[in-house]
Design an enzyme around this catalytic site. Structure first.
Site, PDB file in Angstrom:
ATOM      1  N   SER A 124       0.839  -1.195   0.000  1.00  0.00           N
ATOM      2  CA  SER A 124       0.000   0.000   0.000  1.00  0.00           C
ATOM      3  C   SER A 124       0.871   1.241   0.000  1.00  0.00           C
ATOM      4  O   SER A 124       2.029   1.211   0.442  1.00  0.00           O
ATOM      5  CB  SER A 124      -0.886  -0.004   1.254  1.00  0.00           C
ATOM      6  OG  SER A 124      -1.527   1.248   1.444  1.00  0.00           O
ATOM      7  N   TYR A 137      -1.906  -0.696  10.321  1.00  0.00           N
ATOM      8  CA  TYR A 137      -1.915  -0.894   8.870  1.00  0.00           C
ATOM      9  C   TYR A 137      -0.635  -0.346   8.244  1.00  0.00           C
ATOM     10  O   TYR A 137       0.035  -1.022   7.449  1.00  0.00           O
ATOM     11  CB  TYR A 137      -3.148  -0.223   8.276  1.00  0.00           C
ATOM     12  CG  TYR A 137      -3.390  -0.561   6.824  1.00  0.00           C
ATOM     13  CD1 TYR A 137      -3.990  -1.769   6.466  1.00  0.00           C
ATOM     14  CD2 TYR A 137      -3.035   0.319   5.814  1.00  0.00           C
ATOM     15  CE1 TYR A 137      -4.225  -2.086   5.137  1.00  0.00           C
ATOM     16  CE2 TYR A 137      -3.265   0.011   4.477  1.00  0.00           C
ATOM     17  CZ  TYR A 137      -3.852  -1.196   4.153  1.00  0.00           C
ATOM     18  OH  TYR A 137      -4.072  -1.506   2.832  1.00  0.00           O
ATOM     19  N   LYS A 141       2.346  -2.727   6.561  1.00  0.00           N
ATOM     20  CA  LYS A 141       2.663  -2.562   5.144  1.00  0.00           C
ATOM     21  C   LYS A 141       4.123  -2.146   4.958  1.00  0.00           C
ATOM     22  O   LYS A 141       4.783  -2.561   3.996  1.00  0.00           O
ATOM     23  CB  LYS A 141       1.735  -1.539   4.497  1.00  0.00           C
ATOM     24  CG  LYS A 141       0.286  -1.995   4.384  1.00  0.00           C
ATOM     25  CD  LYS A 141       0.125  -3.246   3.536  1.00  0.00           C
ATOM     26  CE  LYS A 141      -1.339  -3.577   3.302  1.00  0.00           C
ATOM     27  NZ  LYS A 141      -1.513  -4.815   2.503  1.00  0.00           N
TER      28      LYS A 141
END
Length: 232
Positions: A124, A137, A141
């Site tokens: 991402s 998150y 990532k």
């Protein structure tokens, strides 16, 4: 530019929905024998109705023992792997719990069989730019990007290429969880030079390129699919 995967065997994790599902279908259309892995049987059932040639594998990748058994039964080696399984739990830094870190990191492990081929990890833009309320998150990532580089280094001698794609927001079910509110969405799209979020096909096309022989000298890269967000 025509891409074909005839004679290749592909494994796609998180293939029940969103990017994973679209990738599995695209690989099948390009001639690959596709194993679709997800933990939700209903998603596999609907995928099979859409593409009967796909080989379903229903397993929770968080269960190492069950995963090993399921992939052992799947048979011979895999030429192409798309590491897509993920989950999104959004929370501020001060509200993060150890269980949330553990659960999301579990989805970042790679399963691979065979010698030679290509692996694409789905990362991402959040790996390279901090986003509010995305503590775990962003952290996971970022870890996935570095895992991609280390895998490229260590697996390269076996002629296994490893790359990642790093999309901006894609309005899958997971994307809608964090970005369906128009006011919040505008704070992101206003920072993207192209002025929009990514479509699923934008990401799938990049995955197919990195899996294919068209990218045979591309190894260890993190490829933004973000409309220019990270460039600015």
């Amino acid at each position: 530019m025509e891409i074909t995967f005839a004679g290749k065997r592909a494994l796609v994790t998180g293939a029940g929905k969103g990017i994973g599902r679209a990738t599995a279908l695209a690989l099948a259309r390009c001639g690959a024998e596709v194993m679709a892995v997800t933990r939700t049987q209903a998603d596999l059932d609907s995928l099979l109705l859409e593409c009967p040639s796909v080989r379903p594998v229903c397993v929770d990748l968080g269960d190492w023992g069950a995963t090993e058994e399921a992939l052992r039964e799947a048979g011979r080696h895999v030429d192409l792997l798309v590491n897509n399984a993920a989950c999104a739990m959004l929370q501020p830094f001060l509200e993060v719990t150890p269980d949330q870190f553990k659960k999301i990191y579990t989805f970042k492990e790679t399963v691979y069989r065979g010698t030679g081929g290509s692996i694409v990890n789905i990362s991402s833009q959040a790996s390279q730019c901090a986003l509010r309320d995305h503590t775990v998150y962003c952290a996971t990532k970022g870890a996935l990007d570095m895992l991609t580089k280390v895998m490229a280094l260590e697996l390269g001698p076996y002629q296994i290429r490893v790359n990642s794609v790093n999309p901006t927001v894609v309005m899958t079910e997971m994307g809608k969880l964090g970005w369906s509110d128009p006011n919040k969405a505008s704070t992101m799209t206003s920072r993207i030079p192209l002025g929009r979020f990514a479509e699923v096909e934008d990401v799938v096309n990049s995955i197919l390129f990195l899996l294919s022989d068209k990218s045979s000298m591309t190894n260890g890269v993190t490829l933004p699919v973000d409309g220019g967000f990270l460039a600015c």
